[in-house]
Design a protein around this motif. Sequence first.
Motif, PDB file in Angstrom:
ATOM      1  N   THR A  64      36.194  90.120  30.722  1.00 29.63           N
ATOM      2  CA  THR A  64      36.056  87.969  31.470  1.00 29.63           C
ATOM      3  C   THR A  64      35.589  87.439  29.647  1.00 29.63           C
ATOM      4  O   THR A  64      35.108  86.619  29.220  1.00 29.63           O
ATOM      5  CB  THR A  64      34.073  88.164  31.808  1.00 29.63           C
ATOM      6  OG1 THR A  64      34.128  88.879  33.594  1.00 29.63           O
ATOM      7  CG2 THR A  64      34.376  86.288  31.945  1.00 29.63           C
ATOM      8  N   THR A  81      32.460  83.682  25.207  1.00 33.37           N
ATOM      9  CA  THR A  81      32.071  84.039  26.887  1.00 33.37           C
ATOM     10  C   THR A  81      31.790  82.811  27.394  1.00 33.37           C
ATOM     11  O   THR A  81      31.598  81.915  27.291  1.00 33.37           O
ATOM     12  CB  THR A  81      30.719  84.961  26.237  1.00 33.37           C
ATOM     13  OG1 THR A  81      30.274  85.346  27.732  1.00 33.37           O
ATOM     14  CG2 THR A  81      29.833  83.849  25.418  1.00 33.37           C
ATOM     15  N   PRO A  82      31.916  82.461  28.977  1.00 32.17           N
ATOM     16  CA  PRO A  82      31.133  81.999  29.834  1.00 32.17           C
ATOM     17  C   PRO A  82      29.578  81.979  29.668  1.00 32.17           C
ATOM     18  O   PRO A  82      29.620  82.973  29.092  1.00 32.17           O
ATOM     19  CB  PRO A  82      31.707  82.169  31.177  1.00 32.17           C
ATOM     20  CG  PRO A  82      32.404  83.986  31.335  1.00 32.17           C
ATOM     21  CD  PRO A  82      32.033  83.781  29.800  1.00 32.17           C
ATOM     22  N   ASP A  83      29.341  80.546  29.431  1.00 26.69           N
ATOM     23  CA  ASP A  83      27.875  80.277  29.874  1.00 26.69           C
ATOM     24  C   ASP A  83      27.093  82.005  30.743  1.00 26.69           C
ATOM     25  O   ASP A  83      27.456  81.898  31.940  1.00 26.69           O
ATOM     26  CB  ASP A  83      27.150  79.558  29.539  1.00 26.69           C
ATOM     27  CG  ASP A  83      25.368  79.515  29.694  1.00 26.69           C
ATOM     28  OD1 ASP A  83      24.994  79.843  28.701  1.00 26.69           O
ATOM     29  OD2 ASP A  83      24.615  78.616  30.554  1.00 26.69           O
ATOM     30  N   ALA A  89      28.347  84.217  35.419  1.00 27.13           N
ATOM     31  CA  ALA A  89      29.860  83.132  34.333  1.00 27.13           C
ATOM     32  C   ALA A  89      29.630  82.224  34.819  1.00 27.13           C
ATOM     33  O   ALA A  89      30.207  82.090  35.778  1.00 27.13           O
ATOM     34  CB  ALA A  89      30.512  84.298  34.665  1.00 27.13           C
ATOM     35  N   ASP A  90      29.496  81.113  34.588  1.00 29.24           N
ATOM     36  CA  ASP A  90      29.722  79.812  34.433  1.00 29.24           C
ATOM     37  C   ASP A  90      30.660  79.628  33.401  1.00 29.24           C
ATOM     38  O   ASP A  90      30.564  79.299  31.904  1.00 29.24           O
ATOM     39  CB  ASP A  90      28.256  78.975  33.835  1.00 29.24           C
ATOM     40  CG  ASP A  90      28.893  77.692  33.957  1.00 29.24           C
ATOM     41  OD1 ASP A  90      29.680  77.197  34.212  1.00 29.24           O
ATOM     42  OD2 ASP A  90      27.361  76.453  33.794  1.00 29.24           O
ATOM     43  N   PHE A  91      31.891  79.028  33.851  1.00 30.76           N
ATOM     44  CA  PHE A  91      33.385  79.016  33.096  1.00 30.76           C
ATOM     45  C   PHE A  91      33.051  77.746  33.115  1.00 30.76           C
ATOM     46  O   PHE A  91      34.078  78.021  32.331  1.00 30.76           O
ATOM     47  CB  PHE A  91      34.425  79.251  33.678  1.00 30.76           C
ATOM     48  CG  PHE A  91      34.688  81.061  34.096  1.00 30.76           C
ATOM     49  CD1 PHE A  91      34.825  81.505  33.037  1.00 30.76           C
ATOM     50  CD2 PHE A  91      34.249  81.682  35.104  1.00 30.76           C
ATOM     51  CE1 PHE A  91      35.104  83.014  33.480  1.00 30.76           C
ATOM     52  CE2 PHE A  91      34.357  82.921  35.201  1.00 30.76           C
ATOM     53  CZ  PHE A  91      34.506  83.645  34.182  1.00 30.76           C
ATOM     54  N   ASP A  92      32.637  76.857  33.298  1.00 30.11           N
ATOM     55  CA  ASP A  92      32.681  75.107  33.099  1.00 30.11           C
ATOM     56  C   ASP A  92      31.742  75.420  31.542  1.00 30.11           C
ATOM     57  O   ASP A  92      31.649  73.611  31.291  1.00 30.11           O
ATOM     58  CB  ASP A  92      32.164  74.053  33.826  1.00 30.11           C
ATOM     59  CG  ASP A  92      33.146  74.899  35.553  1.00 30.11           C
ATOM     60  OD1 ASP A  92      34.212  74.757  35.138  1.00 30.11           O
ATOM     61  OD2 ASP A  92      32.162  74.462  37.291  1.00 30.11           O
ATOM     62  N   ASN A  93      31.432  75.985  31.230  1.00 35.02           N
ATOM     63  CA  ASN A  93      30.423  76.047  29.854  1.00 35.02           C
ATOM     64  C   ASN A  93      30.667  76.923  28.572  1.00 35.02           C
ATOM     65  O   ASN A  93      29.494  78.082  28.811  1.00 35.02           O
ATOM     66  CB  ASN A  93      29.075  75.591  30.694  1.00 35.02           C
ATOM     67  CG  ASN A  93      27.791  75.718  29.578  1.00 35.02           C
ATOM     68  OD1 ASN A  93      28.936  75.126  28.969  1.00 35.02           O
ATOM     69  ND2 ASN A  93      26.517  75.694  29.721  1.00 35.02           N
ATOM     70  N   PRO A  94      31.740  77.308  28.201  1.00 37.42           N
ATOM     71  CA  PRO A  94      31.925  78.242  28.058  1.00 37.42           C
ATOM     72  C   PRO A  94      30.897  78.346  26.234  1.00 37.42           C
ATOM     73  O   PRO A  94      30.742  77.249  25.783  1.00 37.42           O
ATOM     74  CB  PRO A  94      33.044  78.149  27.577  1.00 37.42           C
ATOM     75  CG  PRO A  94      33.429  76.473  27.155  1.00 37.42           C
ATOM     76  CD  PRO A  94      32.855  76.090  28.382  1.00 37.42           C
TER      77      PRO A  94
END
Length: 122
Positions: A64, A81-83, A89-94
């Motif tokens: 990831t 990285t995602p947050d 993993a928060d992919f909307d908050n890279p």
Amino acid sequence: MTVKGSCHCGATRFEVDEAPATVTRCTCTYCSKRGALWAYYRPAQFRLTAPADHAATYRWNTRTIAHHFCTVCGCSTYVETPDWSSGSADFDNPKISINTRLLDDFDLDAVPVDTIDGRNLW
Ligand SMILES: [Zn+2]
């Protein structure tokens, strides 16, 4: 205030909008071998200031997270990285994490080190 970083050979150069207030030591199997101290930024706060011609990427486990390093001198440079602050993993908050050991003209010993237990978290 903008702070600048570079790998040992200078092929990778970057800057971020503000100096880190704290840095993070991660105990995961990768970070403990790398020895990096990380600081986290939003992508808009980070800029590469040299072409990424000598950047390579290492991915492990879930693949990831993109760990970038310099193919000339081998320094660990920055990570995409995602947050993970919510625990997943928060992919909307890279995020971009920079290896603060590469910062130039910055007193790394003057900022506190937070430790995250990556060895048991991932
Ligand atoms: Zn280099």
